[in-house]
Structure formats: structure tokens, C-alpha cells
Design a protein around this motif. Structure first.
Motif, short mmCIF file in Angstrom:
data_model
loop_
_atom_site.label_atom_id
_atom_site.label_comp_id
_atom_site.label_asym_id
_atom_site.label_seq_id
_atom_site.Cartn_x
_atom_site.Cartn_y
_atom_site.Cartn_z
N GLN A 161 -10.33 -9.90 10.06
CA GLN A 161 -10.75 -10.81 9.01
C GLN A 161 -12.20 -10.52 8.60
O GLN A 161 -12.52 -9.41 8.20
N VAL A 162 -13.10 -11.48 8.72
CA VAL A 162 -14.45 -11.28 8.21
C VAL A 162 -15.22 -10.24 9.02
O VAL A 162 -16.24 -9.72 8.57
N ALA A 163 -14.75 -9.92 10.23
CA ALA A 163 -15.41 -8.91 11.05
C ALA A 163 -15.00 -7.49 10.66
O ALA A 163 -15.57 -6.52 11.18
N ASP A 164 -14.06 -7.36 9.75
CA ASP A 164 -13.61 -6.04 9.31
C ASP A 164 -14.75 -5.36 8.53
O ASP A 164 -15.20 -5.85 7.49
N SER A 165 -15.20 -4.22 9.03
CA SER A 165 -16.32 -3.50 8.41
C SER A 165 -15.87 -2.41 7.45
O SER A 165 -16.70 -1.64 6.95
N SER A 166 -14.57 -2.31 7.18
CA SER A 166 -14.08 -1.28 6.27
C SER A 166 -14.58 -1.52 4.85
O SER A 166 -14.84 -2.67 4.46
N PRO A 167 -14.71 -0.48 4.04
CA PRO A 167 -15.05 -0.68 2.63
C PRO A 167 -14.03 -1.61 1.97
O PRO A 167 -12.84 -1.55 2.27
N PRO A 168 -14.46 -2.47 1.07
CA PRO A 168 -13.54 -3.46 0.48
C PRO A 168 -12.39 -2.85 -0.29
O PRO A 168 -11.34 -3.47 -0.43
N GLN A 169 -12.56 -1.62 -0.79
CA GLN A 169 -11.50 -0.99 -1.57
C GLN A 169 -10.53 -0.18 -0.72
O GLN A 169 -9.65 0.50 -1.24
N ARG A 170 -10.65 -0.27 0.61
CA ARG A 170 -9.83 0.58 1.49
C ARG A 170 -8.34 0.40 1.24
O ARG A 170 -7.61 1.39 1.11
N ILE A 171 -7.84 -0.82 1.20
CA ILE A 171 -6.40 -1.03 1.10
C ILE A 171 -5.86 -0.48 -0.22
O ILE A 171 -4.81 0.18 -0.25
N ALA A 172 -6.58 -0.72 -1.31
CA ALA A 172 -6.13 -0.19 -2.60
C ALA A 172 -6.11 1.33 -2.58
O ALA A 172 -5.17 1.96 -3.11
N LEU A 173 -7.12 1.95 -1.97
CA LEU A 173 -7.16 3.40 -1.93
C LEU A 173 -6.10 3.96 -0.99
O LEU A 173 -5.52 5.02 -1.25
N GLU A 174 -5.83 3.27 0.11
CA GLU A 174 -4.74 3.70 1.00
C GLU A 174 -3.39 3.65 0.29
O GLU A 174 -2.54 4.53 0.49
N THR A 175 -3.21 2.63 -0.52
CA THR A 175 -1.95 2.52 -1.28
C THR A 175 -1.84 3.66 -2.29
O THR A 175 -0.78 4.29 -2.43
N GLU A 176 -2.93 3.94 -2.99
CA GLU A 176 -2.93 5.06 -3.94
C GLU A 176 -2.62 6.37 -3.24
O GLU A 176 -1.86 7.21 -3.75
N LEU A 177 -3.19 6.56 -2.07
CA LEU A 177 -2.94 7.77 -1.31
C LEU A 177 -1.48 7.88 -0.90
O LEU A 177 -0.87 8.96 -0.98
N GLY A 178 -0.89 6.77 -0.48
CA GLY A 178 0.51 6.78 -0.09
C GLY A 178 1.43 7.18 -1.22
O GLY A 178 2.42 7.91 -1.00
N HIS A 179 1.13 6.75 -2.43
CA HIS A 179 1.93 7.15 -3.59
C HIS A 179 1.63 8.58 -4.02
O HIS A 179 2.51 9.27 -4.54
N GLY A 180 0.39 9.04 -3.77
CA GLY A 180 -0.01 10.34 -4.30
C GLY A 180 0.34 11.53 -3.44
O GLY A 180 0.50 12.64 -3.96
N CYS A 181 0.47 11.34 -2.12
CA CYS A 181 0.78 12.48 -1.26
C CYS A 181 2.28 12.78 -1.34
O CYS A 181 3.08 12.00 -1.87
N ASP A 182 2.66 13.93 -0.79
CA ASP A 182 4.07 14.33 -0.83
C ASP A 182 4.88 13.73 0.30
O ASP A 182 6.08 13.49 0.15
N ARG A 183 4.29 13.48 1.45
CA ARG A 183 4.99 12.89 2.58
C ARG A 183 3.99 12.20 3.49
O ARG A 183 2.90 12.72 3.72
N ILE A 184 4.37 11.04 4.00
CA ILE A 184 3.59 10.33 5.01
C ILE A 184 4.25 10.59 6.36
O ILE A 184 5.45 10.41 6.51
N ILE A 185 3.44 11.03 7.32
CA ILE A 185 3.92 11.15 8.69
C ILE A 185 3.38 9.95 9.45
O ILE A 185 2.21 9.90 9.84
#
Length: 424
Positions: A161-185
Motif C-alpha cells: 500500500q502506501v509503503a510501496d516505493s515503486s514508480p506510480p506508473q509501474r502497473i500501467a507500464l507492466e500492462t503495456e509490456l504484457g500486451h507488447g511482448c510476444d510471450r510472457i514466461i
């Protein structure tokens, strides 16, 4: 549907599909790093061991990681068939991984320039920021990209929650990456389900677990010296709150004649300076078990098997765990495991055959499971033997590399081969 690549079902002989030129991208987790720091752990081991096992199968592997010291050469041999390539992206100094995102465009541009001279056959990125850099370069050059997240921002945010130090756009960028790559392992079923909740089609996802060195982690060999208590339980890993050492300490109050050995964190001479060690020691004093909790600090990886062999039971009570290497290491050493029923531990710890799964954050449940095992030596030995068999059957690096190779070949077979630079 999700493709599950079972390592045990694959041909483990090298050279089957022909030698590939493989680029592994691991922006913060260098296979050359010294383990034990806040950002140096399982991913470093995974990348190093996967690279070596792929090379053992006849492939040529280059690991691209960020240069974090000015004295590092551009290229460093890791082992036969594997080279580490240091990428100049951002200042050549240690930077916390959560602060590396602004340097990923530079990382991606460097990859594109480097690959333009000699195209790899396949690119496999590790962790979301590596994936962003690799996605930029592979789109520019028309190269196939597979991605392993190792951890997902949605899970981290849910638990920290509030202790998460990840960049705020991480989840959106992870989703974009999942759609953009050819395969997720993905590494476990729980991760596949989480990706589905993010809207990433299951058809893009296959499962290949993490692995363990079954020749280093083995029941055979010396055991570390034990204390004076009748039983010893062990917790191994980074000393961060989510790993659940506080739960183990609370459970210890219900485990008579038992010592808790906590392995990990800073070096032994710096334990008194560490905020998490101070917090855990205060909890042990409050619980009345301070004299039965021993902190070793971080230890060289070569010492870990002996420490595991000395334990009656290995504890893995994390609040959440994207995969979890420690249960595999313990099982490979023939030790029973009591783990929280989260993440990859749901796949690896076969309850009741190889250990026990309990609800996270529940000291009483943890203590009950440990007491059952401590009270029955034959049961402990049976669980340990079953765990070793399970690891040999499913989680050796040879099986993991074979499954990863199969994923590469599935993607290569489905895509038109690149015949010139600049295809999109």
C-alpha cells in the motif's frame, strides 16, 4: 488457454533446435552481483543460472545489465558460452531499482544500437523495467521478445500500500509490456491469474518455474553446527518485513526447546546498525524468546546448504512471494518446509507430501504445523525425501532451461524471421 511448459516432459539433451544467439536483459540484477543487498537476490541467481544452463544446451548467451560502477569493463565472461555486457544507462553507480525508470530509454537505445550490428535470435527480458528497454529495441529491430516479470506491481501495491516505493506508473507500464511482448514466461499459476486480472490474455502466457542447483543444494554433505536447543528452525532470505520473520518470532513463543536461526541481511558485523534487525530483536524481547533467536547476517551462498541441512524445519512465512527460491533450496537439501500459502509456494511446496502450507501472517498456524513436524522425526525425513524427489523431477536448471528453450522456439516458429534491420 495458458500454455504450461512442464520441464520434466521435455527433452533435456542439448542442441535439439540448433544453437541460438540469446539476449537476456536484466537491468538491475546482474549475474555478477554479490548477493544479500536490498536489490540483489533471487533474480540475480535466476539470470545467472538460466544463462549457464542455456549455454550448456549449446546456445550463445549475452546478459545485458546496467553498468553500476565506473571500473566495470564493457564485457565480462561469466562461464563458457555466457558473457555479461554492461550497459551505460545513467550514472555508473549504485542506484535503487525503484529509481531506475528514467534511465530505461537510454538503456533501450543502447540495446538497439548494439543489436543492429549483430541481431540476436531472441530477446528475453527480466523484470518490468528491463522489459520496457527491451520492448523499445525489439520493436525498432523486429526482434522477438519474451518477458519474465519476477514480481508484479499489482501484488506489491496490494500488500505494501502506501509503503510501496515503486514508480506510480509501474502497473500501467507492466500492462503495456504484457500486451507488447510476444510471450510472457510466468513462474507460477498465481502469477498467471494476476496477469489475467490485469487484462493480459492467457494465450500470451506460459509457465516455466524458477530452478535450483541440485548439485550444490543436496542432502549429502556437512551440516552447520547447531546451538544447545533440542530443535532448530531456520528462516533464510532478505531481511525485509514482507518476508515474515516477525511471524516466525511470534510462532517461536509456542515452540518449546527450539531455536530460530535467521540467515540474511547485512554482514554479521553490521547487524546492530540494521533497522529491521533492531525491530525483530525488539519483537523477540517482547515475546520472551530473545535468547532463542540468532541472527547470522548475510552469508556466502556456498555456506547456505550446510545451514539448511542443520535445520529440522525451514520456515518461509512471507506475506507474499512472487515465486520463492528458498523452499526449493530447502527441499533440495532434504528439509521439510512450512510456508505461507502464497504465490509460487502454492506450486512448489506439496502439502502434505513435502511440507505444510499455512495462512500468511498467522503465527499460531505456523507453530502448529512446525510442532507436528518437530514431534515426528520419521515424518520430517519422509517430507524431506519427498521434497528432494520433487525438486529433481521438476526444478533442476537443466529442466528449466529446456522449458525456456521450448518457449523461445514456439515464439520463433510463430513469427516471420527477420531478414533485414528496421522491420517493425
Amino acid at each position: 488457454m495458458t500454455s504450461t511448459l512442464d520441464p520434466a516432459a521435455l527433452d533435456a539433451e542439448p542442441g535439439g533446435p540448433g544453437a541460438l544467439s540469446i539476449a537476456l536483459v536484466s537491468e538491475h540484477a546482474s549475474p555478477l552481483a554479490t548477493l544479500g543487498g536490498v536489490d540483489a537476490g533471487g533474480q540475480n541467481v535466476h539470470v545467472a543460472c538460466l544463462a549457464g544452463a542455456l549455454a550448456d544446451r549449446g546456445h550463445r548467451v549475452t546478459v545485458y545489465t546496467r553498468r553500476d560502477s565506473p571500473g566495470l569493463p564493457v564485457r565480462v565472461p561469466l562461464c563458457a558460452g555466457v558473457e555479461v555486457h554492461h550497459v551505460p544507462a545513467g550514472p555508473p553507480e549504485q542506484i535503487p531499482k525503484d529509481e531506475l525508470l528514467p534511465h530505461m530509454p537510454e538503456f533501450g537505445r543502447y540495446l538497439a544500437r548494439t543489436w543492429r550490428g549483430a541481431l540476436p535470435d531472441v530477446v528475453h527480458s527480466h523484470f518490468w523495467m528491463s522489459g520496457l528497454a527491451a520492448l523499445r529495441a525489439t520493436r525498432e529491430l523486429g526482434l522477438p521478445l519474451l518477458h519474465t516479470y519476477h514480481a508484479l506491481g499489482t501484488v506489491k501495491r496490494r500488500h505494501q500500500q502506501v509503503a510501496d516505493s515503486s514508480p506510480p506508473q509501474r502497473i500501467a507500464l507492466e500492462t503495456e509490456l504484457g500486451h507488447g511482448c510476444d510471450r510472457i514466461i510466468a513462474t507460477c499459476r498465481d502469477e498467471v491469474a494476476e496477469l489475467g486480472r490485469m487484462g493480459i490474455p492467457a494465450t500470451k502466457t506460459g509457465i516455466v518455474p524458477c530452478g535450483v542447483d541440485t548439485e550444490l543444494f543436496t542432502p549429502r554433505g556437512p551440516a552447520a553446527p547447531r546451538g544447545a536447543h533440542r530443535h532448530q528452525v531456520l528462516q533464510l532470505g532478505r531481511l525485509v518485513p514482507r518476508k515474515g520473520a516477525a511471524v516466525s518470532i511470534a510462532a517461536l513463543a509456542l515452540l518449546p526447546e527450539t531455536e530460530l536461526l535467521v540467515v540474511g541481511g547485512p554482514s554479521a558485523d553490521r547487524l546492530d546498525e540494521d533497522a529491521e534487525v533492531r525491530r525483530l530483536r525488539a519483537l523477540a524481547r517482547k515475546a520472551g524468546v530473545e535468547d532463542r533467536v540468532r541472527f547470522t547476517g548475510g552469508v556466502p551462498s556456498a555456506q547456505v546448504p550446510a545451514l539448511l541441512r542443520a535445520a529440522d524445519v525451514v520456515l518461509c512465512p512471507a506475506d507474499y512471494e512472487p515465486f520463492g527460491i528458498v523452499p526449493l533450496e530447502a527441499m533440495a537439501c532434504g528439509r521439510p518446509v512450512v510456508a505461507s500459502a502464497v504465490g509460487g509456494q502454492l506450486d512448489t511446496v506439496a502439502d502434505p507430501v513435502a511440507g505444510r502450507l499455512v495462512e500468511p501472517g498467522d503465527p499460531e498456524a505456523l507453530a502448529r504445523a512446525v510442532l507436528e513436524l518437530l514431534g515426528d522425526r520419521a515424518l520430517r525425513e519422509a517430507c524431506g525425501a519427498a521434497g528432494r524427489r520433487r525438486v529433481l523431477r521438476r526444478y533442476g536448471w537443466g529442466q528449466v532451461a529446456a522449458a525456456t528453450e521450448a518457449a523461445y522456439c514456439e515464439v520463433l516458429d510463430a513469427l516471420p524471421r527477420v531478414t533485414g534491420v528496421g522491420a517493425v
